[in-house]
Structures are given as structure tokens and as C-alpha cells.
Design a protein around this motif. Structure first.
Motif, mmCIF file in Angstrom:
data_model
loop_
_atom_site.group_PDB
_atom_site.id
_atom_site.type_symbol
_atom_site.label_atom_id
_atom_site.label_comp_id
_atom_site.label_asym_id
_atom_site.label_seq_id
_atom_site.Cartn_x
_atom_site.Cartn_y
_atom_site.Cartn_z
ATOM 1 N N UNK A 70 -34.448 0.702 75.950
ATOM 2 C CA UNK A 70 -33.033 0.870 75.624
ATOM 3 C C UNK A 70 -32.185 0.935 76.883
ATOM 4 N N UNK A 71 -32.653 1.665 77.869
ATOM 5 C CA UNK A 71 -31.904 1.860 79.113
ATOM 6 C C UNK A 71 -31.605 0.529 79.794
ATOM 7 N N UNK A 72 -32.607 -0.337 79.870
ATOM 8 C CA UNK A 72 -32.416 -1.611 80.558
ATOM 9 C C UNK A 72 -31.724 -2.660 79.694
ATOM 10 N N UNK A 73 -31.713 -2.444 78.375
ATOM 11 C CA UNK A 73 -30.996 -3.359 77.478
ATOM 12 C C UNK A 73 -29.533 -2.952 77.289
ATOM 13 N N UNK A 74 -29.129 -1.834 77.886
ATOM 14 C CA UNK A 74 -27.771 -1.296 77.755
ATOM 15 C C UNK A 74 -27.516 -0.716 76.373
ATOM 16 N N UNK A 75 -28.537 -0.170 75.740
ATOM 17 C CA UNK A 75 -28.382 0.571 74.494
ATOM 18 C C UNK A 75 -28.402 2.056 74.835
ATOM 19 N N UNK A 76 -27.319 2.764 74.558
ATOM 20 C CA UNK A 76 -27.203 4.167 74.930
ATOM 21 C C UNK A 76 -27.814 5.044 73.835
ATOM 22 N N UNK A 77 -28.865 5.784 74.178
ATOM 23 C CA UNK A 77 -29.463 6.743 73.239
ATOM 24 C C UNK A 77 -28.907 8.123 73.548
ATOM 25 N N UNK A 78 -28.326 8.764 72.529
ATOM 26 C CA UNK A 78 -27.809 10.120 72.657
ATOM 27 C C UNK A 78 -28.702 11.010 71.792
ATOM 28 N N UNK A 79 -29.396 11.954 72.425
ATOM 29 C CA UNK A 79 -30.451 12.699 71.740
ATOM 30 C C UNK A 79 -30.198 14.198 71.779
ATOM 31 N N UNK A 104 -35.123 11.243 81.041
ATOM 32 C CA UNK A 104 -33.942 11.022 81.884
ATOM 33 C C UNK A 104 -33.158 9.780 81.471
ATOM 34 N N UNK A 105 -33.788 8.860 80.765
ATOM 35 C CA UNK A 105 -33.123 7.615 80.389
ATOM 36 C C UNK A 105 -32.188 7.778 79.196
ATOM 37 N N UNK A 106 -32.216 8.933 78.531
ATOM 38 C CA UNK A 106 -31.314 9.162 77.405
ATOM 39 C C UNK A 106 -30.238 10.167 77.816
#
Length: 273
Positions: free
Chosen positions: A160-169, A184-186
């Protein structure tokens, strides 16, 4: 004179990557610039949860509703959801996002069932599908403690991080090891007690990175109803709504850039709150 940079290689070479123009940021960055008109038009937000009630007064139209379903052979697939929300939690999250970014598009992927129960495999299947749809923001007001699920979640969070999809968890409400919020990627979220839905607080001592309103929050619930709820689950969609505002105003930002903008507009960073 500025020398032209030549990169030895870059991730994502090709027409799609080349078409992404860098965004020029003002100095200083203001909340008004970060949020644009504050409506989030053009941003596509996916809610991985218990479903979303279509047409709820606090939610309005849902642009797409899907559910993870087990087939006769035991294989999990994602199908159109005709059942809607089964316990209210997803509708609550959707109502918060809609209140902050009224023009964003909302999509639902049901991975939880009655009693807020869902399998790790269903969660992974739902997230994989959401990433394949290239949603701008994925709201995950849930977590898992299973190590075997966490390993695959870690991989998907990096995808997700490299595809520019923002995960909010959502961080867990009690201090236990759970995921994906610890990655760290979310963008990880806990709650504060201020009644201000637009007050964002940055945490200088992660793993929880941001705090948003999560105490006594009025939300939509089942059958067009309403509830007042507390917990990190309800702080998380506040931040997802803020991300929708940012990405509606500034298309193509990376998760790193979105996180940086959130930091710069946090109340105690910009205003000393």
C-alpha cells in the motif's frame, strides 16, 4: 543554477509514474492549503469493517459495497454486499468520515460479522482486494493479534505504501501487541478527549502517531439510528476524513507526504495547543 538530477533507477518507472507532477508546498504549510475546500471531492475512501448502511442520514450514498465471502470450496472471494452493516460499527466510521469530507466517495468492504468477529483470513482477503482497487484511503478501525496474520499484513501495508494507498489504522484500546497499527508504513491513531472533530495531535513518542477525537462521539448506527461512542475506532475515521480532504485537494501525494502534512497541521505543532 539548479543542476538537473538523473536517477539511476526509480520504483514505478513508466507512463503512470512519469505523469505524476510534484506538488509545490507553500512555506509555511497551513491547514487551509492542506485541506483545500475541505470537502474531499475525488478522494476514494474504503472502510474495512462490518459493512456500511446505504442511505443512512449521516452517511448518504455509498459508492460501492462488498463483502468477503467463503465459497463452497472454502476459498474466500469478494462479492457485492447485499446485507449491509451487520453490527453498526462500519456505519459509525462512515458517518464520521462523511462529516469531515462530505464530497468523498465511500466504499465498504465487510470483513467483520455479528459481534464484531472476523477471521484473519477474511481481513487479509478484504485488504488485498481493496489494494487492487487502488483506493486513496483505507480505514481500518480494527486490528489482529495473530502473528501469522500480522506477517502478511506487514507485506500488504508495504505494498500500500509504495502504491500510494494510505492505510489509517486504529491503535488497540488496551496496551497489547496488535496489528497493523504498529507498522510504520500506516498512519496509526489513538483518541483524545477534546470535542473538536478537527483537532489533530501528533505524538512525539510513537508507535501511535496521531490522536483525534474519540470520546463521546455522535455517530450513525443501524437502521438510520444514532449512538454516542468512545474509543480509538472512532478516532481513526476522523483522521481518514482528514486524509480524504488532503488527497481531494492534492492528488497523488504519497503516504509519507500525507503523514508529513498531518504532522504540520497538528494543533500543538501549528498553534501550540
Amino acid at each position: 543554477m539548479t543542476a538537473e538530477l538523473t536517477l539511476s533507477w526509480r520504483l514505478g518507472d513508466g507512463p503512470a509514474a512519469a505523469a505524476r507532477e510534484p506538488v509545490t508546498w507553500p512555506h509555511p504549510v497551513t491547514r487551509e492549503w492542506a485541506w483545500g475546500d475541505g470537502r474531499g471531492a475525488g478522494a476514494r475512501v474504503c472502510i474495512l469493517d462490518s459493512g456500511v448502511e446505504q442511505g443512512h442520514p449521516r452517511v448518504g450514498p455509498v459508492q460501492g459495497a462488498y463483502a468477503v465471502q467463503e465459497g463452497p470450496d472454502g476459498e474466500l472471494t469478494v462479492v457485492e454486499d447485499t446485507e449491509g452493516d451487520v453490527c453498526g460499527h462500519g456505519t459509525a466510521c462512515a458517518s464520521i468520515i462523511r462529516s469531515l469530507a462530505p464530497a468523498c466517495e465511500i466504499f465498504s468492504v465487510r470483513v467483520l460479522g455479528l459481534g464484531y468477529f472476523g477471521s484473519g483470513e477474511a481481513l487479509l482477503a478484504g485488504l488485498r482486494w481493496a489494494l487492487a482497487q487502488n483506493f486513496d484511503v483505507i480505514n481500518m478501525s480494527l486490528s489482529t493479534t495473530k502473528p501469522e496474520v500480522a506477517r502478511e499484513l506487514y507485506h500488504l501495508a508495504d505494498v500500500a505504501y509504495f502504491r500510494r494507498n494510505v492505510i489509517v489504522a486504529s491503535a488497540h484500546n488496551i496496551p497489547i501487541e496488535s496489528f497493523p497499527w504498529r507498522f510504520a508504513s500506516v498512519i496509526s491513531v489513538g483518541s483524545h478527549r477534546s470535542p473538536d472533530p478537527e483537532l489533530l495531535v501528533h505524538n512525539p513518542a510513537p508507535p501511535v502517531e496521531f490522536f483525534a477525537r474519540g470520546d463521546q462521539v455522535p455517530v450513525g448506527w443501524l437502521n438510520g439510528g444514532h449512538m454516542v461512542c468512545s474509543g480509538n475506532s472512532f478516532a481513526t475515521p476522523h483522521v481518514s476524513g482528514m486524509c480524504a480532504r488532503i488527497l481531494g485537494a492534492h492528488r497523488g501525494l504519497t503516504p509519507y507526504q500525507v503523514k508529513t502534512l498531518l504532522h504540520l497541521i497538528a494543533g500543538h505543532v501549528t498553534e501550540g495547543t
